[in-house]
Write an enzyme that holds these catalytic residues in place. Structure first.
Site, PDB file in Angstrom:
ATOM      1  N   GLN A 109      -7.576  -0.328   3.615  1.00  0.00           N
ATOM      2  CA  GLN A 109      -8.362  -0.922   4.697  1.00  0.00           C
ATOM      3  C   GLN A 109      -9.736  -1.412   4.248  1.00  0.00           C
ATOM      4  O   GLN A 109     -10.333  -2.249   4.912  1.00  0.00           O
ATOM      5  CB  GLN A 109      -8.535   0.090   5.844  1.00  0.00           C
ATOM      6  CG  GLN A 109      -7.268   0.327   6.655  1.00  0.00           C
ATOM      7  CD  GLN A 109      -6.838  -0.874   7.502  1.00  0.00           C
ATOM      8  OE1 GLN A 109      -7.647  -1.751   7.826  1.00  0.00           O
ATOM      9  NE2 GLN A 109      -5.567  -0.923   7.855  1.00  0.00           N
ATOM     10  N   ALA A 130      -2.180  -6.553   0.037  1.00  0.00           N
ATOM     11  CA  ALA A 130      -2.678  -7.918   0.243  1.00  0.00           C
ATOM     12  C   ALA A 130      -2.707  -8.368   1.711  1.00  0.00           C
ATOM     13  O   ALA A 130      -3.535  -9.180   2.094  1.00  0.00           O
ATOM     14  CB  ALA A 130      -1.846  -8.904  -0.576  1.00  0.00           C
ATOM     15  N   CYS A 132       1.765   1.544  12.283  1.00  0.00           N
ATOM     16  CA  CYS A 132       2.993   2.217  11.886  1.00  0.00           C
ATOM     17  C   CYS A 132       3.408   3.264  12.915  1.00  0.00           C
ATOM     18  O   CYS A 132       4.554   3.658  12.938  1.00  0.00           O
ATOM     19  CB  CYS A 132       2.819   2.844  10.513  1.00  0.00           C
ATOM     20  SG  CYS A 132       2.067   1.708   9.363  1.00  0.00           S
ATOM     21  N   GLY A 190       0.813  -1.211   0.000  1.00  0.00           N
ATOM     22  CA  GLY A 190       0.000   0.000   0.000  1.00  0.00           C
ATOM     23  C   GLY A 190       0.849   1.266   0.000  1.00  0.00           C
ATOM     24  O   GLY A 190       0.518   2.249  -0.666  1.00  0.00           O
ATOM     25  N   THR A 191       1.931   1.244   0.742  1.00  0.00           N
ATOM     26  CA  THR A 191       2.784   2.431   0.856  1.00  0.00           C
ATOM     27  C   THR A 191       3.323   2.841  -0.510  1.00  0.00           C
ATOM     28  O   THR A 191       3.257   4.023  -0.893  1.00  0.00           O
ATOM     29  CB  THR A 191       3.957   2.145   1.828  1.00  0.00           C
ATOM     30  OG1 THR A 191       3.399   1.787   3.094  1.00  0.00           O
ATOM     31  CG2 THR A 191       4.863   3.350   1.983  1.00  0.00           C
TER      32      THR A 191
HETATM   33  N1  PLP Z   1      -2.800   2.819   3.902  1.00  0.00           N
HETATM   34  C1  PLP Z   1      -3.540   2.391   4.942  1.00  0.00           C
HETATM   35  C2  PLP Z   1      -4.892   2.969   5.172  1.00  0.00           C
HETATM   36  C3  PLP Z   1      -3.021   1.411   5.806  1.00  0.00           C
HETATM   37  O1  PLP Z   1      -3.753   0.999   6.840  1.00  0.00           O
HETATM   38  C4  PLP Z   1      -1.735   0.883   5.558  1.00  0.00           C
HETATM   39  C5  PLP Z   1      -1.138  -0.108   6.474  1.00  0.00           C
HETATM   40  O2  PLP Z   1      -1.249  -0.029   7.679  1.00  0.00           O
HETATM   41  C6  PLP Z   1      -1.022   1.362   4.439  1.00  0.00           C
HETATM   42  C7  PLP Z   1      -1.594   2.322   3.637  1.00  0.00           C
HETATM   43  C8  PLP Z   1       0.329   0.830   4.099  1.00  0.00           C
HETATM   44  O3  PLP Z   1       0.220  -0.413   3.470  1.00  0.00           O
HETATM   45  P1  PLP Z   1       1.467  -1.412   3.421  1.00  0.00           P
HETATM   46  O4  PLP Z   1       1.644  -1.939   4.805  1.00  0.00           O
HETATM   47  O5  PLP Z   1       1.053  -2.475   2.451  1.00  0.00           O
HETATM   48  O6  PLP Z   1       2.625  -0.640   2.921  1.00  0.00           O
END
Ligand code: PLP
Length: 393
Positions: free
Chosen positions: A186, A207, A336, A75-76
C-alpha cells in the site's frame, strides 16, 4: 481516465485503473515483442532486455540492486514467498528457530500465511496495536525469543492507512540477527519506500496499487538472504521463481512505479488537500462517527470511518450497498474481505466493538479523484444514512 461518468470510484486501495501511458508502454510486449525471455534468439533477447531493464527500474525506485528484485504474480505471492520461503529455509539450517512474529493488522496475505505456518508446527505471535493502529516497537522487542527468526510488519495498512515505524523495528530485530519482512504493497508509489531506510530484508510490492497492471508484483530479497522457492521448475528469476516471465506485465510494473515516483510530490500534495477536505466534511456533517487510523502517521489516500454503535446501530452491509446504488464505490474493509460478512480484523484490533467495526466505510482516494467527487460522496452518505440506521442506542 474516467471509470464511469455516473459513478464515483473511491476504492483506490482495492485497486487502481491502469494508467493509459503505462498501457501504451506495455502493448508492444503483448503483440510484437512477445518472445520468451529464456529463448536465445532475437525474440527472446528482446524480451530479456526489457525484463532486465524493468528490474533495474524497480530496483532503483526502492534503493535496491537489480539482483535483489524478483518478479512475482503480485503482493500475495511476494508475502507468501518471504514468510514460507524463509521459514522452510531456516528450519532446514537451524531447526530450533521456529518462531515468527507478525502484527495483528497485517493483510491476510501475511496473516493467513502465518496461520498456515502455524499449522505446520511453527509458533506465531500476533502483536497488538494501539487505538490508532500503531505498533509500538517495544512490543516487538518483548516478543522476541531465542527461537525467533522472522518479524513481518506492514509499512502502511490497507484499511486505515496507518504507517508503521519500520526502521525502529528494524534496529531492534537486526541487533538480534532476526530477519524483517515489510509488506509495502500500500505504501509503494504513494510515499517513499527505500529498503535501506526501512532496514528490511524483504519487501513486497504490487503493481495494481499504483496504476500498473494486476497480476504482477515483486519481492525484494536482500543480498545474502536465501529463502526457499515456492515454485520449482525452470531457472527463471535466478532460480527463485520458476515459470515463463510475463514481460509485458513487468514492463508495465516498472513504468507505473517510475511514473508514480515522478508524480509523487505533486499527487501527494493534491491528495492531502482532498483528504483534509473529506475529513472536515465528514466531521462537520455526519453525526456519530469515529475516525479509524492515525491522524498524522498515515497515507494521504485513506479515510476510514465507523458509525459508533454506542450512539446508533448502522447496518454496514446496507451502508456499502446503498452507497453503490447511489453511484459511490467504497468498501467496508479490505477488498479481499468485502463480499463476505467477516468483520474487519484491523478495526477489531483497534478496539472497535463488533457493531462499530461492521458499520465502517473506507474511502480511498487516488490521482483521478476530484473535489466534486468527494463532496458528492459525502452528500450521498448523508442521503442514505437514515435508511441504514437499524436502531438508536
Ligand atoms: N498486502 C496488502 C497490504 C494489500 O493491500 C494487498 C492487496 O489488497 C495485498 C498484500 C495483496 O496484493 P495482490 O493483490 O497483488 O496479491
Amino acid at each position: 481516465v474516467k471509470t464511469d461518468k455516473n459513478n464515483i470510484y473511491l476504492d483506490y486501495s482495492a485497486t487502481t485503473p491502469l494508467d493509459p501511458k503505462v498501457f501504451e508502454v506495455m502493448k508492444p510486449y503483448f503483440l510484437e515483442n512477445f518472445g520468451n525471455a529464456s529463448s536465445v534468439h532475437s525474440y527472446g533477447r528482446k524480451a530479456k532486455i526489457a525484463l532486465e531493464e524493468s528490474r533495474q527500474i524497480v530496483a532503483k525506485s526502492i534503493g535496491a540492486e537489480p539482483g535483489e528484485v524478483f518478479f512475482t504474480s503480485g503482493g500475495t505471492e511476494a508475502d507468501n514467498h518471504a514468510l514460507i520461503g524463509t521459514a522452510f529455509s531456516v528450519r532446514r539450517h537451524s531447526p530450533t528457530k521456529n518462531h515468527l512474529i507478525v502484527s495483528s493488522i497485517e493483510h491476510h496475505a501475511v496473516l493467513h500465511t502465518a496461520d498456515y505456518l502455524s499449522s505446520l508446527g511453527f509458533l506465531v505471535t500476533k502483536l497488538p496495536v494501539n487505538e490508532y493502529g500503531l505498533l509500538d516497537p517495544s512490543e516487538v522487542e518483548n516478543a522476541l525469543r531465542p527461537e525467533s527468526f522472522l518479524v513481518s510488519v506492514m509499512h502502511a495498512n490497507n484499511e486505515i492507512g496507518t504507517i508503521q515505524p519500520i526502521s525502529a523495528i528494524s534496529s531492534i530485530v537486526q541487533q538480534r540477527g532476526i530477519f524483517l519482512h515489510s509488506d509495502t504493497v500500500q505504501s509503494a508509489g504513494k510515499i517513499a519506500v527505500n529498503v535501506h531506510d526501512l532496514g528490511a530484508d524483504f519487501i513486497a510490492l504490487s503493481a495494481h496499487k499504483f496504476y500498473g497492471p494486476k497480476g504482477i508484483g515483486a519481492l525484494y530479497i536482500r543480498k545474502g538472504m536465501d529463502p526457499d522457492s515456492l515454485l520449482h521448475g525452470g531457472s527463471q528469476e535466478r532460480k527463485r521463481r520458476a515459470g515463463t516471465e510475463n514481460v509485458a506485465l513487468a514492463v508495465g510494473f516498472a513504468a507505473a512505479l517510475e511514473n508514480s515516483l515522478r508524480e509523487l510530490e505533486e499527487t501527494s500534495a493534491r491528495l492531502w488537500t482532498l483528504k483534509t477536505h473529506l475529513v472536515s466534511l465528514l466531521k462537520n456533517k455526519v453525526e456519530g462517527i469515529i475516525f479509524n487510523g492515525h491522524p498524522e502517521n498515515c497515507l494521504p489516500t485513506i479515510v476510514n470511518i465507523s458509525f459508533d454503535s454506542k450512539k446508533q446501530f448502522v447496518d454496514g452491509e446496507a451502508l456499502i450497498l446503498n452507497m453503490d446504488l447511489n453511484g459511490v464505490a467504497v468498501t467496508s474493509g479490505s477488498a479481499c474481505t468485502s463480499g463476505s460478512i467477516e468483520t474487519s480484523h484491523v478495526l477489531r484490533a483497534l478496539g472497535r466493538d463488533e457493531g462499530t467495526a461492521r458499520a465502517s466505510i473506507r474511502f480511498s482516494l487516488g490521482k483521478y479523484t476530484t473535489i466534486t467527487e468527494i463532496e458528492d460522496a459525502v452528500s450521498v452518505l448523508l442521503k442514505i444514512r437514515k435508511m441504514v440506521i437499524v436502531s438508536h442506542s
